[in-house]
Design an enzyme around this catalytic site. Structure first.
Site, PDB file in Angstrom:
ATOM      1  N   SER A  89       0.754  -1.106   0.126  1.00  0.00           N
ATOM      2  CA  SER A  89      -0.057  -0.011  -0.007  1.00  0.00           C
ATOM      3  C   SER A  89       0.902   1.361   0.018  1.00  0.00           C
ATOM      4  O   SER A  89       0.456   2.114  -0.730  1.00  0.00           O
ATOM      5  CB  SER A  89      -0.940   0.161   1.092  1.00  0.00           C
ATOM      6  OG  SER A  89      -1.945  -0.786   1.054  1.00  0.00           O
ATOM      7  N   ASN A 286       8.124  -7.848  11.048  1.00  0.00           N
ATOM      8  CA  ASN A 286       7.206  -6.416  10.986  1.00  0.00           C
ATOM      9  C   ASN A 286       6.205  -7.120  11.730  1.00  0.00           C
ATOM     10  O   ASN A 286       5.812  -8.040  12.261  1.00  0.00           O
ATOM     11  CB  ASN A 286       6.936  -6.392   9.517  1.00  0.00           C
ATOM     12  CG  ASN A 286       6.185  -7.560   8.943  1.00  0.00           C
ATOM     13  OD1 ASN A 286       6.535  -8.529   9.115  1.00  0.00           O
ATOM     14  ND2 ASN A 286       5.426  -7.332   7.848  1.00  0.00           N
ATOM     15  N   CYS A 288       3.096  -7.940  11.211  1.00  0.00           N
ATOM     16  CA  CYS A 288       2.160  -8.969  10.884  1.00  0.00           C
ATOM     17  C   CYS A 288       3.026 -10.386  11.036  1.00  0.00           C
ATOM     18  O   CYS A 288       2.483 -11.602  10.614  1.00  0.00           O
ATOM     19  CB  CYS A 288       1.348  -9.048   9.504  1.00  0.00           C
ATOM     20  SG  CYS A 288      -0.005  -7.673   9.720  1.00  0.00           S
ATOM     21  N   GLU A 290       5.583 -11.586   8.975  1.00  0.00           N
ATOM     22  CA  GLU A 290       5.927 -12.348   7.772  1.00  0.00           C
ATOM     23  C   GLU A 290       7.177 -12.181   7.453  1.00  0.00           C
ATOM     24  O   GLU A 290       7.639 -12.687   6.324  1.00  0.00           O
ATOM     25  CB  GLU A 290       4.647 -12.299   6.671  1.00  0.00           C
ATOM     26  CG  GLU A 290       5.023 -10.924   5.813  1.00  0.00           C
ATOM     27  CD  GLU A 290       4.230  -9.812   6.405  1.00  0.00           C
ATOM     28  OE1 GLU A 290       3.970  -8.842   5.888  1.00  0.00           O
ATOM     29  OE2 GLU A 290       3.707  -9.741   7.658  1.00  0.00           O
ATOM     30  N   PRO A 434       0.214 -10.473   4.262  1.00  0.00           N
ATOM     31  CA  PRO A 434      -1.303 -10.344   4.112  1.00  0.00           C
ATOM     32  C   PRO A 434      -1.535  -9.406   3.050  1.00  0.00           C
ATOM     33  O   PRO A 434      -0.871  -8.340   2.936  1.00  0.00           O
ATOM     34  CB  PRO A 434      -1.470  -9.686   5.528  1.00  0.00           C
ATOM     35  CG  PRO A 434      -0.421  -9.126   6.105  1.00  0.00           C
ATOM     36  CD  PRO A 434       0.840  -9.971   5.593  1.00  0.00           C
ATOM     37  N   THR A 437      -5.869  -5.178   1.933  1.00  0.00           N
ATOM     38  CA  THR A 437      -6.382  -3.813   1.218  1.00  0.00           C
ATOM     39  C   THR A 437      -6.153  -4.235  -0.550  1.00  0.00           C
ATOM     40  O   THR A 437      -6.942  -3.852  -1.349  1.00  0.00           O
ATOM     41  CB  THR A 437      -6.063  -2.638   1.610  1.00  0.00           C
ATOM     42  OG1 THR A 437      -6.382  -2.544   3.299  1.00  0.00           O
ATOM     43  CG2 THR A 437      -6.521  -1.280   1.057  1.00  0.00           C
TER      44      THR A 437
END
Length: 749
Positions: A89, A286, A288, A290, A434, A437
């Site tokens: 993003s 980070n 999340c 991963e 993930p 968005t």
């Protein structure tokens, strides 16, 4: 690139010509498109993709590669507008704009001195201001009550400093597009580990943190053997005592079962795959989980839409996938070059290792297109084959980029160098992130997650109820003649297609959702992709509400056995403030899923002498607001407010809100209508105050009503992750995060 292909790539179609859904365009407008100082949108989707393509392609001129930057811009543009690939993003938001910060997240070091800790807090503020998330290991901070030689006092411990980081994150507004997200990790052998495990039992603390316990191989071996392990002083490195490993493990399981945290990360596995051990040890990831990173590294991510890798015959197009992998790898390496990093240390370290993370989205949709059930051995085998192919092609692309541009500066002494491998441009090439968005923009399933729903209800601001149906399911249903609006509504109410006889069995078999799949199948899929992923795999293992702690323990052990690098679990309904989203329709009157909901009446109800109710404390920008909600035997009846600070405009306005809401209820207006009118009204702080992210006194009243309407005993009737705080749509726990598929809201972004 041929002249014909270049000409096609450089055409600028209208926004309507792009394969973007209405929901995709809404999300882009709300979160990604450039605006002026007054908030007016200055570009459309075509402009945005062109802006990003040109900005990233400009790296070719900067690097003096000799490649045609304009031609490459056309290729990047085509790849994004065809929704075959999208970057993370911040790249979509900021490429070609003044901010220019394109990385999703960072890891910062935290030392054991006051100076080091508060330097990290300052750096965190700068990162969050730029739109990034941060990961930390607090394991180097001495435990609570340990000696502080310089002052002859005692340490307050890592948890106290985590709360300072949390407060700083709460205060910082991230440019209006992304809010702060943090990952806090503590080693399992730290003296304060038990306090850390229990830290989020109170859900009002560390609200801006995901937390994970860093497990070691020694600890897991002790768990299996029902033995003890060493607790080590981070200050001296000495073993202080031994603790029963299984007892600590059971506490982790207990809290994860209770509210989804802490997660677990296998630290030794992160460092087993550390490509530059001579540079440093990996201690954190980070937000999340991963992307394991060294201190001051950043993650530069992008994802291939696998649903676009099917040819006209309905078969996997491996050649097309190869082309997209190669082009996307160049795109991500270019991102590192044109990125405007928030602090100099990150600029230096990121360029020294040049880590990128190419991942995937649309995996569940691809399986549907190939007629393969998600929870099948065939799907697991294909997942492993798919990721092996992607990583091999990405590594080959990195070798070719290394020949063209030079290897990453820390190549000498790296694992590649020691193995005698060819110089590579990037220390890592693949990550499964993930894609909450960006998968909404691409109108595809998120990451490697299964479908979150086949059909669900979406509420919009004009009080209309919209029924969202998965496009592949709708297409199949119409082609095979079993589509009807009534059936789609039934699926939304049922929460799954399983058990609905009107739907053919073979269709039910491939349209499984996250709650139709066993936790063990979630782990098997995660492990299949992890086997050939350089970094790690972000995925949420979903449990039904009735799952036991032993079920969670079994999945953690299976994840360890199968080679995963970490696990995030979520047991449905295990967190407060869940409200109805996907699935269950209002129950019959005798079931009373919402017993206090008022029924419409022809005249105002009279107040009885005695009423029962509850009072809720809500944190607002004006101070604590106490909201009292009373009911009569028909449902919600009246609402009173009391400000923590007596008098003033805020108190009088809250009193007026209470009187009007009470009048509305007594006149037959339903509670959810009052909530929808007030929720999200913004006053002082768009990011919100407190655990419930209160944006105004009116918003506080609305959220207090929601809390009252859905008591804990009703949570078991809900599915998915609750209601979106921005649009009221369904929220799903996936990829280690909470995502709203209706508006694009993400808890981790």
């Amino acid at each position: 690139m041929s002249a014909k292909k270049l000409s096609t790539a450089l055409q600028t179609p209208s926004e309507a010509a792009l394969p973007l859904s209405k929901n995709s365009l809404t999300v882009l407008e709300r979160r990604y498109l450039k605006r002026d100082s007054e908030g007016k949108v200055l570009e459309n989707a075509v402009d945005m993709f062109r802006r990003v393509a040109e900005s990233i392609a400009a790296a070719e001129d900067r690097l003096k590669t000799g490649n045609d930057a304009q031609a490459l811009s056309g290729e990047f543009y085509r790849m994004m507008t065809s929704l075959e690939f999208l970057p993370n993003s911040p790249t979509l938001m900021n490429a070609g704009r003044e901010l220019g910060q394109l990385s999703a997240c960072f890891v910062l070091p935290i030392g054991d001195s006051m100076e080091e800790i508060f330097e990290s807090i300052k750096q965190t503020a700068l990162i969050h201001k730029s739109g990034g998330g941060t990961g930390f290991s607090f394991s180097r901070i001495r435990p609570a009550n340990d000696v502080v030689m310089s002052t002859k006092g005692v340490s307050s411990g890592p948890l106290s400093f985590m709360k300072v980081f949390d407060a700083a994150t709460e205060t910082i507004k991230q440019g209006g597009t992304r809010r702060g997200a943090n990952m806090g990790i503590l080693r399992v052998d730290h003296p304060d580990v038990m306090d850390f495990i229990m830290a989020k039992r109170d859900q009002n603390v560390l609200t801006n943190f995901n937390i994970s316990v860093g497990l070691t191989e020694a600890f897991m071996e002790a768990v299996d053997a029902d033995g003890e392990y060493d607790i080590v002083s981070p200050r001296t490195g000495e073993a202080l005592k031994r603790m029963p490993a299984r007892k600590v493990f059971e506490h982790i399981v207990d809290l994860a079962w209770t509210n989804g945290e802490p997660g677990i990360i296998f630290l030794d596995r992160l460092n087993r795959d550390n490509p530059t051990p001579h540079v440093g040890e990996i201690e954190a990831t980070n937000p999340c989980g991963e992307q394991p990173l060294l201190p001051y590294e950043s993650c530069n991510l992008g994802s291939i839409n696998l649903a676009k890798m099917v040819d006209e015959k309905g078969e996997l197009d491996w050649n097309k996938l190869k082309e997209v992998v190669r082009l996307a790898s160049r795109f991500l390496d270019n991102v590192i070059e044109v990125n405007n990093y928030p602090i100099p240390q990150i600029d230096e370290m990121t360029r020294a290792n040049r880590k990128v993370g190419l991942g995937v989205m649309g995996w569940a949709d691809l399986l549907i297109l190939l007629d393969i059930p998600y929870d099948s051995a065939e799907a697991v085998q294909l997942g492993e084959k798919m990721m092996k192919f992607i990583t091999e092609e990405a590594r080959q692309a990195s070798i070719e980029l290394g020949e063209e541009r030079g290897a990453f500066p820390n190549f000498t002494g790296s694992v590649f160098d020691k193995k005698g491998a060819k110089p590579v441009r990037n220390a890592t090439s693949t990550t499964i992130a993930p894609t909450g968005t960006i998968s909404i923009i691409a109108n595809t399933s998120s990451g490697i997650e299964p479908l979150f729903a086949v059909s669900y209800v979406r509420q919009v601001l004009d009080n209309d109820i919209l029924l969202e149906v998965h496009p592949l399911f709708e297409k199949i249903a119409k082609e095979r003649g079993f589509y009807s609006p009534e059936l789609m509504k039934l699926i939304a109410e049922h929460g799954t297609v399983q058990g609905i006889d009107e739907i053919p069995e073979d269709v039910r078999r491939i349209f499984v959702t996250s709650h139709d799949i066993t936790p063990e199948d979630h782990i098997r899929m995660q492990a299949a992709f992890q086997k050939h992923t350089d970094n790690a795999v972000s995925k949420t293992v979903n449990f039904c509400n009735t799952a036991t702690k032993e079920d969670v323990s079994t999945v953690y052990r299976l994840a360890y056995k199968k080679g995963c690098k970490g696990v995030t679990i979520y047991r449905d309904g295990s967190r407060d403030m869940q409200v109805l989203s996907v699935g269950k329709k209002e129950e019959k009157k005798d079931e009373k899923i919402v017993p206090m909901e008022s029924h419409k009446a022809g005249k105002k109800r009279e107040r009885p002498r005695a009423l029962k109710g509850s009072t809720y404390q809500m944190e607002t920008g004006c101070g604590p607001l106490y909201v009292t909600i009373n009911e009569d035997n028909q449902g919600l009846f009246e609402l009173f407010t009391t400000m923590g600070k007596a008098g003033g405009c805020a108190a009088s306005q809250c009193e007026a809100i209470g009187r009007l809401v009470s009048l509305a209820w007594r006149s037959g207006v339903q509670a959810r209508q009052a909530v929808k009118q007030m929720i999200g009204i913004t006053c002082h702080k768009p990011a919100g105050f407190g655990d419930n992210r209160i944006t105004s006194c009116a918003d506080a009243v609305a959220k207090a009503i929601q809390m009252h309407m859905f008591h804990e005993e009703d949570v078991a009737h809900t599915q998915a992750g609750g209601a979106c705080p921005e649009c009221g749509g369904p929220v799903e726990h996936e990829g280690g995060c909470c995502v709203c598929h209706a508006c694009g809201y993400s808890e981790c972004a």
